[in-house]
Design a protein around this motif. Structure first.
Motif, short mmCIF file in Angstrom:
data_model
loop_
_atom_site.label_atom_id
_atom_site.label_comp_id
_atom_site.label_asym_id
_atom_site.label_seq_id
_atom_site.Cartn_x
_atom_site.Cartn_y
_atom_site.Cartn_z
N MET A 1 1.03 -1.08 0.18
CA MET A 1 -0.20 0.21 0.02
C MET A 1 0.92 1.26 0.06
SD MET A 1 -2.99 -1.04 3.00
CE MET A 1 -3.94 0.60 2.43
N SER A 2 0.41 2.25 -0.41
CA SER A 2 1.02 2.96 -0.77
C SER A 2 1.03 4.46 0.72
CB SER A 2 0.94 4.44 -1.92
OG SER A 2 -0.85 5.10 -1.55
N PRO A 3 1.59 5.35 0.54
CA PRO A 3 1.12 5.99 2.27
C PRO A 3 0.51 6.99 2.03
CG PRO A 3 4.02 6.01 1.39
CD PRO A 3 3.00 5.66 0.28
N ASN A 4 -0.22 7.21 0.97
CA ASN A 4 -1.24 7.97 0.95
C ASN A 4 -3.09 7.20 1.08
OD1 ASN A 4 -0.05 9.95 0.54
ND2 ASN A 4 -0.50 10.01 -1.75
N GLN A 5 -2.91 5.43 0.11
CA GLN A 5 -3.20 4.70 0.68
C GLN A 5 -3.57 4.10 2.37
OE1 GLN A 5 -2.14 1.31 -1.71
NE2 GLN A 5 -3.94 2.06 -2.93
N MET A 6 -2.70 4.22 2.28
CA MET A 6 -2.52 4.50 3.91
C MET A 6 -2.82 5.07 4.63
SD MET A 6 1.28 1.65 5.32
CE MET A 6 2.05 3.08 4.64
N PHE A 7 -2.57 6.41 4.88
CA PHE A 7 -3.17 7.58 5.08
C PHE A 7 -4.75 7.69 5.38
CE2 PHE A 7 -4.35 12.31 6.00
CZ PHE A 7 -4.29 12.01 7.16
N GLY A 8 -5.42 6.91 4.00
CA GLY A 8 -6.62 7.32 3.55
C GLY A 8 -7.49 6.22 4.47
N LEU A 9 -6.66 5.25 4.29
CA LEU A 9 -8.00 4.15 6.14
C LEU A 9 -7.27 5.08 7.09
CD1 LEU A 9 -6.56 0.98 4.45
CD2 LEU A 9 -8.94 1.54 4.46
N ALA A 10 -6.72 5.25 7.30
CA ALA A 10 -6.44 6.07 8.98
C ALA A 10 -7.06 6.46 8.74
CB ALA A 10 -4.94 6.02 9.38
N GLN A 11 -7.59 7.94 8.33
CA GLN A 11 -7.88 9.29 8.20
C GLN A 11 -10.05 8.68 8.48
OE1 GLN A 11 -7.74 11.88 8.68
NE2 GLN A 11 -9.72 12.92 9.03
N ALA A 12 -10.14 7.39 7.73
CA ALA A 12 -11.58 7.16 7.25
C ALA A 12 -11.77 6.72 8.67
CB ALA A 12 -11.48 5.68 6.03
N LEU A 13 -11.21 5.80 9.21
CA LEU A 13 -11.01 5.52 10.92
C LEU A 13 -11.23 7.12 11.93
CD1 LEU A 13 -11.54 2.80 11.48
CD2 LEU A 13 -8.95 3.02 13.02
N ALA A 14 -10.93 7.38 11.80
CA ALA A 14 -10.75 8.58 12.70
C ALA A 14 -11.88 9.13 11.85
CB ALA A 14 -9.04 9.69 12.12
N GLU A 15 -12.60 9.17 11.50
CA GLU A 15 -14.10 10.25 10.96
C GLU A 15 -15.07 9.07 11.44
OE1 GLU A 15 -13.81 10.98 7.41
OE2 GLU A 15 -12.35 12.54 7.08
N ALA A 16 -14.95 7.82 11.32
CA ALA A 16 -16.74 7.03 11.82
C ALA A 16 -15.92 6.62 13.01
CB ALA A 16 -15.65 5.54 11.20
N LYS A 17 -15.02 6.51 14.01
CA LYS A 17 -15.03 6.32 15.00
C LYS A 17 -15.02 7.88 16.07
CE LYS A 17 -10.75 3.08 16.26
NZ LYS A 17 -9.64 3.10 17.08
N SER A 18 -14.76 9.33 15.05
CA SER A 18 -15.27 10.29 15.99
C SER A 18 -16.98 10.68 15.63
CB SER A 18 -14.65 11.30 15.50
OG SER A 18 -12.98 11.69 15.86
#
Length: 156
Positions: A1-18
């Protein structure tokens, strides 16, 4: 996975948890997901265990919100940092919080498998959370870890 793909997943998780959207959060996690929160001394492996831990977390912190401010990545690990805001409620930690929202610096380490998040290590300062929530860190640590913390340091 690219860094952008990894960050996209992390950001999506942060938003879902928020949003406390368990369904959206769980869709981003690998079936063997390992969630570690050293400050609480907890680990959850697998989707069912992660769902249970997140439900408890959201009951304890009903206004949880995290904003990721930056990140760095290797080929397999992503580390993010930012700010979490949350209000401790209930008696899960053996104390009665004052109802004030805490604001904490956090950093989160992620690992990935099959295009999903396979491991999250969520780091924050438990003492800072307790201080901002008007509760004793010693009492919370005793509840979480069964530790007896001395009232005074011994001078050497």
């Amino acid at each position: 996975m690219s860094p952008n793909q990894m960050f996209g997943l992390a950001q999506a998780l942060a938003e879902a948890k928020s949003r406390q959207d368990l369904s959206a959060a769980l869709k981003l996690l690998h079936e063997d997901m390992l969630l570690e929160t050293p400050a609480f001394g907890t680990e959850a492996r697998g989707l069912a265990a992660n769902e249970e831990v997140l439900r408890k977390f959201f009951r304890s912190f009903p206004d949880y919100n995290v904003v990721l401010a930056g990140h760095a990545a290797t080929e397999s690990v992503l580390t993010c940092w930012g700010t979490a805001r949350m209000t401790m409620t209930g008696d899960r930690f053996g104390v009665v919080p004052d109802g004030k929202q805490a604001e904490l610096p956090v950093f989160i380490q992620f690992e990935f498998k099959d295009g999903l998040i396979a491991r999250e290590r969520f780091f924050f300062d438990l003492s800072w959370l307790c201080a901002q929530s008007g509760v004793s860190t010693d009492l919370v640590r005793q509840k979480l870890f069964g530790e007896r913390v001395p009232n005074q340091a011994i001078a050497s």
